[in-house]
Design a protein around this motif. Sequence first.
Motif, PDB file in Angstrom:
ATOM      1  N   PRO A  90       0.842  -0.786   0.025  1.00  0.00           N
ATOM      2  CA  PRO A  90      -0.099   0.017  -0.066  1.00  0.00           C
ATOM      3  C   PRO A  90       1.012   0.647   0.259  1.00  0.00           C
ATOM      4  O   PRO A  90       1.832   1.157  -0.139  1.00  0.00           O
ATOM      5  CB  PRO A  90      -1.047  -0.595   1.576  1.00  0.00           C
ATOM      6  CG  PRO A  90       0.311  -0.641   2.148  1.00  0.00           C
ATOM      7  CD  PRO A  90       0.894  -2.107   1.319  1.00  0.00           C
ATOM      8  N   ASP A 103      -1.543   5.888   3.205  1.00  0.00           N
ATOM      9  CA  ASP A 103      -2.861   4.799   3.354  1.00  0.00           C
ATOM     10  C   ASP A 103      -1.872   3.678   4.725  1.00  0.00           C
ATOM     11  O   ASP A 103      -2.875   3.613   5.622  1.00  0.00           O
ATOM     12  CB  ASP A 103      -3.286   3.459   2.520  1.00  0.00           C
ATOM     13  CG  ASP A 103      -3.888   4.474   1.091  1.00  0.00           C
ATOM     14  OD1 ASP A 103      -3.719   5.224   1.548  1.00  0.00           O
ATOM     15  OD2 ASP A 103      -4.339   3.697   0.396  1.00  0.00           O
ATOM     16  N   LEU A 141      -4.362   3.852   8.286  1.00  0.00           N
ATOM     17  CA  LEU A 141      -4.750   2.624   8.781  1.00  0.00           C
ATOM     18  C   LEU A 141      -3.607   2.063  10.036  1.00  0.00           C
ATOM     19  O   LEU A 141      -4.647   1.490  11.500  1.00  0.00           O
ATOM     20  CB  LEU A 141      -4.066   0.974   7.948  1.00  0.00           C
ATOM     21  CG  LEU A 141      -4.804   0.496   6.868  1.00  0.00           C
ATOM     22  CD1 LEU A 141      -4.751   0.500   5.586  1.00  0.00           C
ATOM     23  CD2 LEU A 141      -6.656   0.498   6.878  1.00  0.00           C
ATOM     24  N   GLY A 156      -8.133  10.727   2.495  1.00  0.00           N
ATOM     25  CA  GLY A 156      -7.453   9.700   3.870  1.00  0.00           C
ATOM     26  C   GLY A 156      -8.835   8.723   3.510  1.00  0.00           C
ATOM     27  O   GLY A 156      -8.340   7.114   3.715  1.00  0.00           O
ATOM     28  N   ALA A 198     -10.337   7.414   0.438  1.00  0.00           N
ATOM     29  CA  ALA A 198      -9.655   6.362  -0.148  1.00  0.00           C
ATOM     30  C   ALA A 198      -9.324   4.549  -0.063  1.00  0.00           C
ATOM     31  O   ALA A 198      -9.425   3.502  -0.429  1.00  0.00           O
ATOM     32  CB  ALA A 198      -8.084   6.757  -0.287  1.00  0.00           C
ATOM     33  N   LEU A 199     -10.260   4.845   1.672  1.00  0.00           N
ATOM     34  CA  LEU A 199      -9.225   3.581   2.662  1.00  0.00           C
ATOM     35  C   LEU A 199     -11.469   2.437   1.954  1.00  0.00           C
ATOM     36  O   LEU A 199     -11.261   1.770   1.669  1.00  0.00           O
ATOM     37  CB  LEU A 199      -9.411   3.359   4.505  1.00  0.00           C
ATOM     38  CG  LEU A 199      -7.875   4.114   4.719  1.00  0.00           C
ATOM     39  CD1 LEU A 199      -8.182   4.000   5.503  1.00  0.00           C
ATOM     40  CD2 LEU A 199      -6.573   3.410   3.457  1.00  0.00           C
ATOM     41  N   LYS A 244     -11.069   1.386  -1.708  1.00  0.00           N
ATOM     42  CA  LYS A 244     -10.277  -0.431  -1.300  1.00  0.00           C
ATOM     43  C   LYS A 244     -10.712  -0.781  -0.716  1.00  0.00           C
ATOM     44  O   LYS A 244     -10.067  -1.947  -0.556  1.00  0.00           O
ATOM     45  CB  LYS A 244      -8.709   0.391  -1.339  1.00  0.00           C
ATOM     46  CG  LYS A 244      -8.055   1.048  -2.138  1.00  0.00           C
ATOM     47  CD  LYS A 244      -6.675   1.840  -1.522  1.00  0.00           C
ATOM     48  CE  LYS A 244      -6.737   3.081  -2.612  1.00  0.00           C
ATOM     49  NZ  LYS A 244      -4.737   3.354  -2.293  1.00  0.00           N
TER      50      LYS A 244
END
Length: 744
Positions: free
Chosen positions: A237, A241, A245, A274, A277-278, A281
């Motif tokens: 990643p 990211d 996380l 952010g 984006a998570l 995905k």
Amino acid sequence: MARPAARARLLTLTGPAGVGKSHLAHAAVTAGGDGGVEEAGGFLGLSPPPPTIWVDLADAPDASALWTRLGARDAHEAAGRIADGGLLLVLDNADRLVADIALDVAALLRSCPGLRTLLTSRVPLDIRAERILPVGPLPTGPGSPAEALFAERVRPYHRPGVDSGPGQLAVGEICRLLDGVPLAVEMAAEAVGTEGPRALLERLERGDCDPGRHRARDTPERHRSVAAALTWAAGTPAEGDAALLRALSVFDTYVDPVAVRRVTGLGHAAAVAGIDALLHKSLLLSAPGQDGEPELRLTYMARAYHRARLAADPRELRRVLDGHAAHWSAYAQDTAEALRAGRHLDQVLPAVAARLPDILRAARHLTSTGDHLAALRLTTALEVPLLRHCLAPEAAHEAEATADAWAAETAGRPAARAAGGEVAAGALVAVGRWAVDRGEYARAARVLERAETVAAELPVARARVAVATGELLRRRGESALAVGVLDPAVRRLDAEGDRRTAALARRALALLRAAHADPEAERPLLRALDDVPDDAALRASLLTALARVRRALGRDREAHETAREAARLLMGIGDPAQVAEALETVAVTSGGADGDEQRRHAVARVLAHAEAVRRRYGVVPDGDDAAGELARDLARSPTARPLRELRRDAERVSLHDALVAALFAPPPADGPARTARRGTAPHGLTPRQHQIALLVAEGLTNRQIARRLGISEWTVTNHLRVVMQKLGCASRVHVVRAVQGGTA
């Protein structure tokens, strides 16, 4: 699934790692026996079903594996081979190759009108022809698909321990803890051994996120452990990211942009980007929250995996945990402000309960880092939900320990004591009040004594401690001591402008005066009500006390209306102790066990609700046994059997529904006005105190009196102490002489 898919030429199944995307694709493409999914043709809107080519890209190094499977060297040649013919192309486990194949798949779809594509990946292709179908975890709970999967995957010789009793309960908790993610549930089930599911649950709660130690030999390597599954799915990643996380892994519950900003230091726009984006995905789960806003969280597997990586860098871990604690400290203050502004508890309590693990973790982190005052501020701000509504009674023990640690740390440092003494004393007072409500008087006395020491050089804080101490003394029946403590506290609080705490002191003083049938007993309460016009919960508590005072003065109808007004105000904002007291006051001012059956039944319902609330939350009456006397009278009346049934039915009644029942309680029946208590017993004794004095004169012990009256021996002791004070008697012998001599 058939409805969105029937219109799609490209359907992408997305979801977190281990959620079962490939399994669902197999169920759709094959005869559909598992899960009742339609055959491939019907699923994709084609009849008859077209030929199917399944391409598993899990181990493919690049896109060439796809073209090889289609008998071509590249996308252009593959388009020529497919041409106008019908074909279902399944691209499974495409996570790592999305960027490589997205434009080629788009070109294939444009060139081949008969082509339908089913793709499984955490990340969508992001092309115009794509329709996305999110695949979520399995539902959890008794009889849920998650529990069924667990039971199916447990090895046969370990199954007897999981299908009933404590084992079954542990299985349900395991499935909930693992978010119903099928891969995690399968691993956990296969890990059940001779220790059983409870031992497995304890391991998972400690953070052992890799139970998959007994996987089948032919399990793909990426599914042999949680770490392998997440490492394969995430690939390499982006550092942004990965850092996000790791930061979010400290949250046990939900996150939002504000939380992200506080633990990462990002600005609002960057935090939102952010999170997006998570989500894109499939690295965060999203569900609708209570306020309509989405609630976002990591799965258990992802949280434990990234938390382990965060722990490898102690400096980063400390920074993130500090941000986490700052976030929940701010949340606690915001919640306290909302409650003071009158926000209903049915909105606040579920939100606090859902976030409780994070709140407690934040308080413990603050304590472990020596920021004792911040930990106490957090706990005190959430006193109502954590302590009074019993969401986390352990917070009382932790607040005591934290205050003691602060006191030890600041011993001999007057400036530090002066700076933080008010916070520490306030936290101890909150614990002391909670202990008083629970009838833990010895503990309350110890806690309040420590609070008095902490507040020794702080006059206002000392007065606040005195008010809590005075209430404790009143409840223990030590009236003279209580008045001696409360009177100077009221004067100090009035001088400092602390109207709220002064109102609590006046409440206690009014009840003390009423116990002596003082006709002026309601005056302190009327002053207190004038002083706190905007605090609905406190006003309700004052009105309940006013109703009790008016009843003691023989003004039953007026008392009943006041009690009903208190019950109305408590709707949605009252804590269990306040609600129980209001319910009992409504019941005893409704005319007791007198009247027709309908009246007795209505009164019994309200009383049963009050008893249920006290049992459920562990709060005790404050010494006035009028409700107990009423319950015993009802038990001797024709209402006895209905009362037992009402008590059974009331066990799970909500505070709101209990208060609604109180609003419909009948007023006292018309009749001759009841005289004040002054005329019922000499020397200012209440009827109960006079009754106990007469039984002492008969030679009964405290235990015998308790049994005869149906009250606790401790209550008898307290009443007798007050009797001796009022009669000026030094011993039981003097009480007997006073009674037999006609002075009592």
